[in-house]
Design an enzyme around this catalytic site. Structure first.
Site, PDB file in Angstrom:
ATOM      1  N   ARG A  35      -9.802 -15.947  -0.479  1.00 58.83           N
ATOM      2  CA  ARG A  35      -9.358 -15.607   0.882  1.00 58.83           C
ATOM      3  C   ARG A  35      -9.317 -14.080   1.072  1.00 58.83           C
ATOM      4  NH1 ARG A  35      -4.874 -12.567   3.395  1.00 58.83           N
ATOM      5  NH2 ARG A  35      -4.368 -13.594   5.353  1.00 58.83           N
ATOM      6  N   SER A  92       4.097  -6.629  -1.385  1.00 60.64           N
ATOM      7  CA  SER A  92       2.991  -7.069  -0.526  1.00 60.64           C
ATOM      8  C   SER A  92       1.781  -6.148  -0.592  1.00 60.64           C
ATOM      9  CB  SER A  92       3.450  -7.154   0.929  1.00 60.64           C
ATOM     10  OG  SER A  92       4.514  -8.056   1.032  1.00 60.64           O
ATOM     11  N   THR A 112      -0.278  -4.977  10.826  1.00 62.67           N
ATOM     12  CA  THR A 112       0.339  -5.768   9.774  1.00 62.67           C
ATOM     13  C   THR A 112       0.625  -7.144  10.349  1.00 62.67           C
ATOM     14  OG1 THR A 112       2.195  -5.881   8.214  1.00 62.67           O
ATOM     15  CG2 THR A 112       2.662  -4.964  10.382  1.00 62.67           C
ATOM     16  N   GLY A 113       0.726  -8.150   9.477  1.00 66.04           N
ATOM     17  CA  GLY A 113       1.047  -9.482   9.992  1.00 66.04           C
ATOM     18  C   GLY A 113       0.083 -10.537   9.496  1.00 66.04           C
ATOM     19  N   THR A 135      -3.434  -4.023   1.096  1.00 63.71           N
ATOM     20  CA  THR A 135      -2.575  -5.206   1.008  1.00 63.71           C
ATOM     21  C   THR A 135      -3.009  -6.085  -0.154  1.00 63.71           C
ATOM     22  OG1 THR A 135      -1.807  -7.169   2.217  1.00 63.71           O
ATOM     23  CG2 THR A 135      -4.066  -6.484   2.619  1.00 63.71           C
ATOM     24  N   THR A 156       1.458  -5.597   4.948  1.00 58.84           N
ATOM     25  CA  THR A 156       0.352  -4.673   4.759  1.00 58.84           C
ATOM     26  C   THR A 156       0.844  -3.259   5.012  1.00 58.84           C
ATOM     27  OG1 THR A 156      -1.153  -6.322   5.670  1.00 58.84           O
ATOM     28  CG2 THR A 156      -1.931  -4.062   5.695  1.00 58.84           C
TER      29      THR A 156
HETATM   30  N1  GLY Z   1      -2.053  -8.704   6.874  1.00 59.69           N
HETATM   31  C1  GLY Z   1      -2.256  -9.057   5.546  1.00 59.69           C
HETATM   32  C2  GLY Z   1      -3.068 -10.258   5.372  1.00 59.69           C
HETATM   33  O1  GLY Z   1      -2.937 -11.198   6.131  1.00 59.69           O
HETATM   34  O2  GLY Z   1      -3.844 -10.307   4.449  1.00 59.69           O
END
Ligand code: GLY
Length: 361
Positions: free
Chosen positions: A238, A73, A261-262, A228, A210
């Site tokens: 994005r 990730s 994170t998330g 990330t 992340t």
């Molecule tokens: N937290 C990582 C993302 O949504 O890009």
């Protein structure tokens, strides 16, 4: 009766939160627990040399995760987008000057946190994006190279073979829950009975994560950073919460810091790390500040997967999350090894009860 019910419910729902005492400086904390303690250790050990700054430590820690491709990730070779490309988001922030540098949707460069540090140190800007961030990186000596791997290309091919499921498209035709694109937007004032069947799941929350790190130098100077590769199968272009100051992370040496994170698409709407640090400034403890920031998101998005770590400038820390059990790691003072803390999800009732308690309702 009602208040006894709430007290009982509160006791039942109380999670074994593991806010910790300060372990001393220097100190490092981040959103990666489990077996991925290499990033914490690298940053902490770097800080043993007082000549290493808090910013250096954060850069070293996040770069370690990038190089190790933490859990797929962070770094190259993870989270392929719809076109099968891995792009990177990163930011780094100086808790003394409040200056931050960031890159978003960085293409074909592996060391995103390093490029973010260059944005901070060698420009007056805060955020560079896409191919032009790559151009800046190359001008600054970073190598332009492939960020996809055989593995990430293979996972992308499997996703396409599975009719591009899941994906992030909504309100389009053909139905994005069943087919790949190209898609065409459906008019939003449509009253067609088939309209709702075209709406894809609100969020695809299980495929990304992340590293967000906060470091406190032995002098008390703080820094924070995030790196990330975003969300698997994201729509090309994005950008998540990672490079957004106050969302991916935030720090003020006078108060403390936060890392997140998330589900970044939702989290960035709330700037949870800015919120948490300002809550510390307002007098909340790290646990209260973390709970409060998560509660604000859960109240609007009960299913959100989120996690934040909050630390004050003394090194007292806590975590809160929702939708999953996440772990964070810390090492400070004379600790011989990194400690991992497990943070159970706060649910919306618990969150509401805590909030009511704070407000003494
Ligand atoms: N937290 C990582 C993302 O949504 O890009």
């Amino acid at each position: 009766m009602a208040s006894r019910y709430y007290m009982l419910l509160q006791l039942l729902l109380a999670s074994p939160l593991q806010a910790s005492e300060a372990s001393g400086l220097p100190f490092v904390i981040n959103t990666w627990g489990g077996v991925f303690t290499a990033a914490t250790d690298a940053a902490y050990l770097a800080l043993q040399d007082p000549a290493t700054s808090a910013l250096d430590a954060v850069e070293i820690g996040c770069a370690t995760c990038e190089a190790n491709q933490c859990d797929g990730s962070v770094g190259y070779g993870g989270s392929p987008d719809e076109n099968c490309e891995t792009t990177l988001d990163a930011m780094i922030m100086d808790g003394e000057t409040m200056k931050s540098g960031a890159v978003a949707a960085l293409r074909r460069v592996k060391n995103a946190i390093g490029v973010a540090r260059h944005v901070l140190e060698y420009t007056s800007h805060t955020l560079l994006a896409g191919d032009l961030a790559t151009q800046f990186a190359v001008q600054n000596g970073f190598t332009e190279e492939e960020t996809s791997t055989e593995d990430s290309l293979g996972r992308c091919a499997e996703w396409k073979a599975a009719s591009c499921q899941p994906n992030y498209r909504i309100n389009v035709t053909p139905n994005a829950t069943q087919t790949c694109g190209p898609y065409t937007p459906v008019p939003l004032n449509s009253t067609s009975p088939s309209y709702s069947s075209l709406i894809a799941p609100d969020a695809v929350t299980t495929s990304h994560d992340t590293i967000s790190m906060i470091a406190i130098h032995s002098s008390g100077v703080m820094a924070a950073g995030t790196s990330t590769n975003g969300a698997s199968h994201k729509i090309p272009g994005r950008v998540g919460d990672g490079p957004i100051t106050g969302s991916g992370s935030y720090v003020d040496s006078e108060v403390g810091g936060c890392g997140a994170t998330g589900d970044g698409d939702i989290m960035m709407r709330f700037l949870p790390c800015y919120q948490a640090v300002e809550s510390l400034r307002g007098g909340l403890s790290p646990q209260e500040a973390a709970d409060d920031a998560v509660r604000r998101m859960v109240t609007k998005y009960p299913a959100i997967s989120s996690g934040i770590v909050v630390v004050n400038n003394k090194g007292e820390h806590a975590g809160a999350g929702s939708g999953w059990t996440f772990t964070y790691a810390f090492r400070g003072g004379s600790m011989n090894e990194t400690t991992v803390v497990t943070v159970p999800p706060i649910d919306s009732i618990q969150s509401t009860l805590r909030y009511r308690e704070q407000l003494q309702l």
